[in-house]
Design a protein around this motif. Structure first.
Motif, PDB file in Angstrom:
ATOM      1  N   ARG A  39       0.827  -1.148   0.071  1.00  0.00           N
ATOM      2  CA  ARG A  39      -0.048  -0.206   0.062  1.00  0.00           C
ATOM      3  C   ARG A  39       0.776   1.131  -0.124  1.00  0.00           C
ATOM      4  NH1 ARG A  39      -2.970  -4.175   1.971  1.00  0.00           N
ATOM      5  NH2 ARG A  39      -5.290  -4.073   1.780  1.00  0.00           N
ATOM      6  N   LEU A  40       2.063   1.216   0.541  1.00  0.00           N
ATOM      7  CA  LEU A  40       2.733   2.354   0.566  1.00  0.00           C
ATOM      8  C   LEU A  40       3.840   2.328  -0.639  1.00  0.00           C
ATOM      9  CD1 LEU A  40       4.114   2.154   4.358  1.00  0.00           C
ATOM     10  CD2 LEU A  40       2.484   3.926   3.259  1.00  0.00           C
ATOM     11  N   VAL A  41       4.330   1.502  -1.180  1.00  0.00           N
ATOM     12  CA  VAL A  41       5.319   1.557  -2.156  1.00  0.00           C
ATOM     13  C   VAL A  41       5.079   0.756  -3.535  1.00  0.00           C
ATOM     14  CG1 VAL A  41       7.247   1.563  -0.191  1.00  0.00           C
ATOM     15  CG2 VAL A  41       6.838  -0.708  -1.359  1.00  0.00           C
ATOM     16  N   GLY A  42       3.596  -0.044  -3.461  1.00  0.00           N
ATOM     17  CA  GLY A  42       3.403  -0.684  -4.683  1.00  0.00           C
ATOM     18  C   GLY A  42       3.719  -2.142  -4.557  1.00  0.00           C
ATOM     19  N   ALA A  43       3.172  -2.754  -5.524  1.00  0.00           N
ATOM     20  CA  ALA A  43       3.409  -4.410  -5.596  1.00  0.00           C
ATOM     21  C   ALA A  43       4.926  -4.789  -5.779  1.00  0.00           C
ATOM     22  CB  ALA A  43       2.508  -4.971  -6.367  1.00  0.00           C
ATOM     23  N   LYS A  44       5.294  -4.220  -6.886  1.00  0.00           N
ATOM     24  CA  LYS A  44       6.823  -4.739  -7.290  1.00  0.00           C
ATOM     25  C   LYS A  44       7.661  -4.220  -6.325  1.00  0.00           C
ATOM     26  CE  LYS A  44       5.791  -6.554 -11.341  1.00  0.00           C
ATOM     27  NZ  LYS A  44       5.878  -8.023 -11.551  1.00  0.00           N
ATOM     28  N   ARG A  45       7.773  -2.976  -6.030  1.00  0.00           N
ATOM     29  CA  ARG A  45       8.732  -2.391  -5.004  1.00  0.00           C
ATOM     30  C   ARG A  45       8.548  -3.180  -3.644  1.00  0.00           C
ATOM     31  NH1 ARG A  45      12.814   0.312  -6.396  1.00  0.00           N
ATOM     32  NH2 ARG A  45      11.442   1.868  -7.489  1.00  0.00           N
ATOM     33  N   ALA A  46       7.259  -3.597  -3.022  1.00  0.00           N
ATOM     34  CA  ALA A  46       7.269  -4.278  -2.115  1.00  0.00           C
ATOM     35  C   ALA A  46       7.804  -5.827  -2.076  1.00  0.00           C
ATOM     36  CB  ALA A  46       5.668  -4.383  -1.632  1.00  0.00           C
ATOM     37  N   ALA A  47       7.642  -6.355  -3.283  1.00  0.00           N
ATOM     38  CA  ALA A  47       8.439  -7.690  -3.380  1.00  0.00           C
ATOM     39  C   ALA A  47       9.791  -7.535  -3.241  1.00  0.00           C
ATOM     40  CB  ALA A  47       7.674  -8.288  -4.921  1.00  0.00           C
ATOM     41  N   GLU A  48      10.244  -6.412  -3.945  1.00  0.00           N
ATOM     42  CA  GLU A  48      11.805  -6.233  -3.925  1.00  0.00           C
ATOM     43  C   GLU A  48      12.300  -6.096  -2.385  1.00  0.00           C
ATOM     44  OE1 GLU A  48      15.204  -2.960  -5.284  1.00  0.00           O
ATOM     45  OE2 GLU A  48      13.168  -2.989  -6.218  1.00  0.00           O
ATOM     46  N   ILE A  49      11.916  -5.406  -1.550  1.00  0.00           N
ATOM     47  CA  ILE A  49      12.022  -5.218  -0.203  1.00  0.00           C
ATOM     48  C   ILE A  49      11.758  -6.416   0.329  1.00  0.00           C
ATOM     49  CG2 ILE A  49      11.513  -3.864   1.750  1.00  0.00           C
ATOM     50  CD1 ILE A  49      10.677  -1.668  -0.051  1.00  0.00           C
TER      51      ILE A  49
END
Length: 269
Positions: free
Chosen positions: A160-170
């Motif tokens: 919700r904060l960074v988006g799905a792709k960035r969340a997966a990376e983190i």
């Protein structure tokens, strides 16, 4: 028998703001059972106090929180599989009860972050409404490095904060990143000098505490529900909230202040 240990969370209230300080600096404020119990109690006391309008969560020493207490985790590995599962299910249930308490308690929460915000430290920061980070702060959702999956609402907050792709990376890579990156990705609101973090967080919390508390509580609830609510239902919630706030003394004061060209002096309701 009385509890004579030093509190794992310190609490002080002043000028409408409750400051909750994670208090295991020698362990980089790593989360253990005592800390999660103390944090839940301190948060509940702040939420129950009518004089408190906003909460600040920070860490003693140079760090916010370096995740769970891995030494304690390792000490539990002598347990059999069934007992180990029960132990950690119970522990995470306490963690999640505290996360829900902060999210649904009706009062805005500001994180003041210096040094490490790792593992549950990052989850806790994301559960707060606003976050101020020091220039030296660093972040990692480090669960993968010890072969475990995230907790504390991280998998809910992060997309919700960074988006799905960035969340997966983190979450899947577990890389460390700095305050400037956290600001660019929308994980924190402001980055300031290390010695200014607490003052900046307190100033934000004071603004929130001095605001129209019912309106701000309703706004928090509307924002939290927005991503899981269809537009017609969200519009209905906004309608009901607006009408409710219109009946409060704060609404009358806000209108009077606007017409009289002066700052509003909101009350406690």
């Amino acid at each position: 028998m009385s509890d004579t240990r030093e509190p794992a969370v310190l609490s002080r209230h002043a000028d409408g703001v409750a400051v909750l300080t994670l208090n295991r600096p020698a362990a980089l404020n790593a989360l253990n059972v005592a800390m999660i119990d103390d944090l839940r109690r301190a948060a509940q006391a702040a939420l129950d106090d009518p004089d408190v309008g906003a909460i600040v969560i920070t860490g003693a020493g140079d760090h916010f929180m370096a995740g769970g207490d891995l030494k304690w985790f390792h000490q539990q590995l002598h347990l059999n599989e069934a007992d180990l599962r029960i132990l950690f299910e119970d522990l995470i249930a306490k963690v999640h009860a505290t996360t829900l308490l902060l999210k649904e308690g009706g009062k805005p929460v500001v994180a003041a972050v210096r040094g490490a915000a790792a593992g549950f430290g990052l989850s806790l920061m994301m559960a707060c409404d606003l976050a101020v980070a020091a220039e030296d702060a660093y972040f990692t959702l480090a669960y993968r490095h010890i072969g475990i999956s995230p907790d504390g609402g991280a998998t809910w907050s992060l997309p919700r904060l960074v988006g799905a792709k960035r969340a997966a990376e983190i979450a899947l890579l577990g890389d460390r990143f700095g305050a400037a990156q956290a600001l660019d990705w929308g994980l924190v609101n402001r980055v300031v000098a290390k010695d200014a973090v607490h003052d900046e967080a307190l100033a934000l919390a004071k603004r929130l505490a001095d605001g129209p508390r019912q309106a701000l509580a309703n706004t928090r609830a509307l924002l939290q529900r927005s991503l899981t609510t269809g537009l017609p239902e969200q519009l209905a919630r906004e309608q009901a909230s607006f009408a409710q706030c219109a009946t409060t003394p704060d609404f009358a004061e806000g209108l009077a202040a606007f017409l009289e060209k002066r700052p509003a002096r909101f009350g406690r309701g």
